[in-house]
Design a protein around this motif. Sequence first.
Motif, mmCIF file in Angstrom:
data_model
loop_
_atom_site.group_PDB
_atom_site.id
_atom_site.type_symbol
_atom_site.label_atom_id
_atom_site.label_comp_id
_atom_site.label_asym_id
_atom_site.label_seq_id
_atom_site.Cartn_x
_atom_site.Cartn_y
_atom_site.Cartn_z
ATOM 1 N N ASN A 176 17.212 -38.598 14.649
ATOM 2 C CA ASN A 176 18.373 -38.542 14.287
ATOM 3 C C ASN A 176 17.490 -38.563 12.636
ATOM 4 O OD1 ASN A 176 19.178 -36.214 14.683
ATOM 5 N ND2 ASN A 176 20.329 -37.568 16.302
ATOM 6 N N LEU A 177 18.112 -38.784 11.313
ATOM 7 C CA LEU A 177 17.907 -39.900 10.195
ATOM 8 C C LEU A 177 19.405 -41.285 10.329
ATOM 9 C CD1 LEU A 177 16.708 -40.311 7.278
ATOM 10 C CD2 LEU A 177 19.352 -38.685 6.286
ATOM 11 N N LYS A 178 19.817 -40.634 11.284
ATOM 12 C CA LYS A 178 21.074 -42.187 11.382
ATOM 13 C C LYS A 178 20.474 -42.987 11.534
ATOM 14 C CE LYS A 178 23.393 -40.517 14.734
ATOM 15 N NZ LYS A 178 24.867 -39.730 15.197
ATOM 16 N N ASP A 179 19.696 -42.768 12.891
ATOM 17 C CA ASP A 179 18.772 -43.547 13.847
ATOM 18 C C ASP A 179 17.606 -44.263 12.993
ATOM 19 O OD1 ASP A 179 20.126 -42.642 16.134
ATOM 20 O OD2 ASP A 179 18.292 -41.061 15.985
ATOM 21 N N ILE A 180 17.242 -44.098 11.507
ATOM 22 C CA ILE A 180 16.121 -44.909 10.506
ATOM 23 C C ILE A 180 17.029 -45.320 9.368
ATOM 24 C CG2 ILE A 180 14.772 -44.374 9.005
ATOM 25 C CD1 ILE A 180 14.065 -41.274 10.738
ATOM 26 N N THR A 181 17.977 -45.267 8.710
ATOM 27 C CA THR A 181 18.173 -45.933 7.601
ATOM 28 C C THR A 181 20.135 -44.945 7.937
ATOM 29 O OG1 THR A 181 18.571 -45.444 5.365
ATOM 30 C CG2 THR A 181 17.754 -43.523 6.704
ATOM 31 N N THR A 182 20.624 -46.540 7.431
ATOM 32 C CA THR A 182 22.677 -45.990 6.921
ATOM 33 C C THR A 182 22.991 -46.047 5.388
ATOM 34 O OG1 THR A 182 22.926 -48.794 7.209
ATOM 35 C CG2 THR A 182 23.178 -48.112 8.826
ATOM 36 N N MET A 183 21.874 -45.731 4.459
ATOM 37 C CA MET A 183 21.767 -45.937 3.524
ATOM 38 C C MET A 183 22.925 -44.404 3.407
ATOM 39 S SD MET A 183 19.306 -45.514 -0.046
ATOM 40 C CE MET A 183 19.370 -46.859 0.011
ATOM 41 N N PRO A 184 24.175 -44.577 2.348
ATOM 42 C CA PRO A 184 24.850 -43.266 1.934
ATOM 43 C C PRO A 184 24.132 -42.385 1.128
ATOM 44 C CG PRO A 184 25.850 -46.239 1.024
ATOM 45 C CD PRO A 184 24.850 -46.033 1.510
ATOM 46 N N GLN A 185 24.480 -41.091 1.359
ATOM 47 C CA GLN A 185 23.622 -39.331 1.056
ATOM 48 C C GLN A 185 23.523 -39.829 -0.391
ATOM 49 O OE1 GLN A 185 22.512 -37.335 3.004
ATOM 50 N NE2 GLN A 185 23.179 -38.680 4.768
ATOM 51 N N ALA A 186 24.792 -40.569 -1.127
ATOM 52 C CA ALA A 186 24.528 -40.759 -2.318
ATOM 53 C C ALA A 186 23.525 -41.267 -3.120
ATOM 54 C CB ALA A 186 26.173 -40.336 -3.256
ATOM 55 N N ARG A 187 23.059 -42.682 -2.161
ATOM 56 C CA ARG A 187 22.371 -43.119 -2.781
ATOM 57 C C ARG A 187 20.856 -43.064 -2.663
ATOM 58 N NH1 ARG A 187 19.703 -45.600 -6.402
ATOM 59 N NH2 ARG A 187 18.181 -47.411 -5.856
ATOM 60 N N LEU A 188 21.102 -42.348 -1.349
ATOM 61 C CA LEU A 188 19.564 -40.914 -0.784
ATOM 62 C C LEU A 188 19.591 -40.476 -1.779
ATOM 63 C CD1 LEU A 188 17.168 -41.986 0.836
ATOM 64 C CD2 LEU A 188 19.171 -40.356 2.622
ATOM 65 N N SER A 189 20.719 -39.373 -2.079
ATOM 66 C CA SER A 189 20.129 -38.268 -3.135
ATOM 67 C C SER A 189 19.510 -38.783 -4.383
ATOM 68 C CB SER A 189 21.458 -37.564 -3.042
ATOM 69 O OG SER A 189 21.806 -37.060 -1.874
ATOM 70 N N GLU A 190 19.872 -39.929 -4.852
ATOM 71 C CA GLU A 190 19.203 -40.904 -6.353
ATOM 72 C C GLU A 190 18.017 -40.600 -6.286
ATOM 73 O OE1 GLU A 190 22.296 -43.747 -6.776
ATOM 74 O OE2 GLU A 190 24.433 -42.617 -7.385
ATOM 75 N N LEU A 191 17.652 -41.455 -5.013
ATOM 76 C CA LEU A 191 16.770 -42.072 -4.918
ATOM 77 C C LEU A 191 15.220 -40.552 -4.895
ATOM 78 C CD1 LEU A 191 16.654 -45.080 -2.227
ATOM 79 C CD2 LEU A 191 16.062 -45.077 -4.855
ATOM 80 N N LEU A 192 15.978 -39.559 -4.211
ATOM 81 C CA LEU A 192 15.266 -38.794 -4.230
ATOM 82 C C LEU A 192 15.025 -37.919 -6.066
ATOM 83 C CD1 LEU A 192 16.941 -37.156 -0.899
ATOM 84 C CD2 LEU A 192 14.387 -37.579 -0.616
ATOM 85 N N MET A 193 15.559 -37.661 -5.855
ATOM 86 C CA MET A 193 16.204 -37.758 -7.688
ATOM 87 C C MET A 193 14.859 -38.242 -8.222
ATOM 88 S SD MET A 193 16.545 -34.920 -9.874
ATOM 89 C CE MET A 193 18.166 -34.479 -9.104
ATOM 90 N N LYS A 194 15.126 -39.257 -7.963
ATOM 91 C CA LYS A 194 14.061 -40.584 -8.812
ATOM 92 C C LYS A 194 13.074 -40.615 -8.778
ATOM 93 C CE LYS A 194 12.688 -46.057 -8.595
ATOM 94 N NZ LYS A 194 12.180 -45.878 -7.726
ATOM 95 N N ASN A 195 12.683 -39.857 -7.527
ATOM 96 C CA ASN A 195 10.897 -39.860 -6.677
ATOM 97 C C ASN A 195 10.414 -38.405 -6.582
ATOM 98 O OD1 ASN A 195 11.157 -42.516 -6.060
ATOM 99 N ND2 ASN A 195 11.741 -43.030 -4.248
#
Length: 275
Positions: A176-195
Motif C-alpha cells: 500500500n502507499l502508506k508502506d512507501i511514504t508518509t507524505m500527507p495527501q494534500a502535499r502529494l497532490s501538489e507534487l502530482l499537479m506540479k509534475n
Amino acid sequence: MKNTIAIFTISAVFALASCKKNDSQTAETNTTEVKAPEKFTVDSVKVTDSMKINDKLSVNYASKMLVFPTLKDKALLDSIYYDKKGITDFSKNGLQSFLDKDKTEFFSSTKEKSSEWIADIQYKQTWEAGSFMKLLSQTDDFLQIEYLFTSYEGGAHGNYSFAARVFDLKSNKKLNLKDITTMPQARLSELLMKNIDKLPSGTTDSDGAVNNSEMLLVDVIPANKDFYFDEKNLYFHYSPYEIAAFAAGDIVIPVSWEELKGTVNPEFKKRMKIN
C-alpha cells in the motif's frame, strides 16, 4: 579365546559399517537442508477467440495472464489475480482452463443479453472484451504488475483502463502507499499537479503536442492506488477520464524520491537502496 576374538572382530565390523551408514545419512540430511531456493520464474497463458452472433454483430475475446510457478501462498495469489474471481488452481494448466471457461461464459452471456435488441443494430460491429497482465519488474523481492482492461459494446469508441499493483514477496502481501511514504495527501497532490506534464501522453492537435495539464478535468489530482516505482521515481498511473479527458489517454505522473525525502519508509528505503 579364538571364538571371543572372532566375535569381537565381527562386532567391530558391524559397528564400523553402522557408523558409516549414519554418517552417510547425516550427509544426505545436510545436503537436503542446504538445498538452494527455487528460482523465481514467470510464464503466461492466453486466449484469443471470436464468435459471430449474426450478420451484424461479432464478439472478440482476448486475455493474457501471467503465471508464477514458484508462488504458493493462496492469499497472495488471490490478490495477484484480484480481477478474476473463482480461480482455485493457479498452475499454468489451471489458469489456461480458467480463461477457456471465462471466454465461453462471455460469449454465452453476450449472445443472451443481445437477443432482445440485436435487431436494432444498424451496421456491422464487433464488440470486444480484453484483459492483459504485464510484468513491470521483479527486483528486491517486489513484484510489480500492470493490468490493462479493454472493452467495446457499441458507441463512438471503445474504453480501456489500467491498474497497477506491487506485491512484497517477503511478506506475501500487496504493498500500500502508506508502506512507501508518509507524505500527507494534500502535499502529494501538489507534487502530482506540479509534475503533470513531465511525461507527455502523446496527444496532439493541429498545433502539435498537447500538455496533459491542458486536458485536466479536476482541480486536485489525488494519489491513486495504481502506483509502481523504480530507482528514480514513484509513478502514479491514471486511466482515461480518471483525471483528464479521454483524448488525453492514460497519464503517468512521476514523483521523485528526492521530492519524497524525509517521508520514505526506512525499511523500503533500505531495500530499494534509495539515498
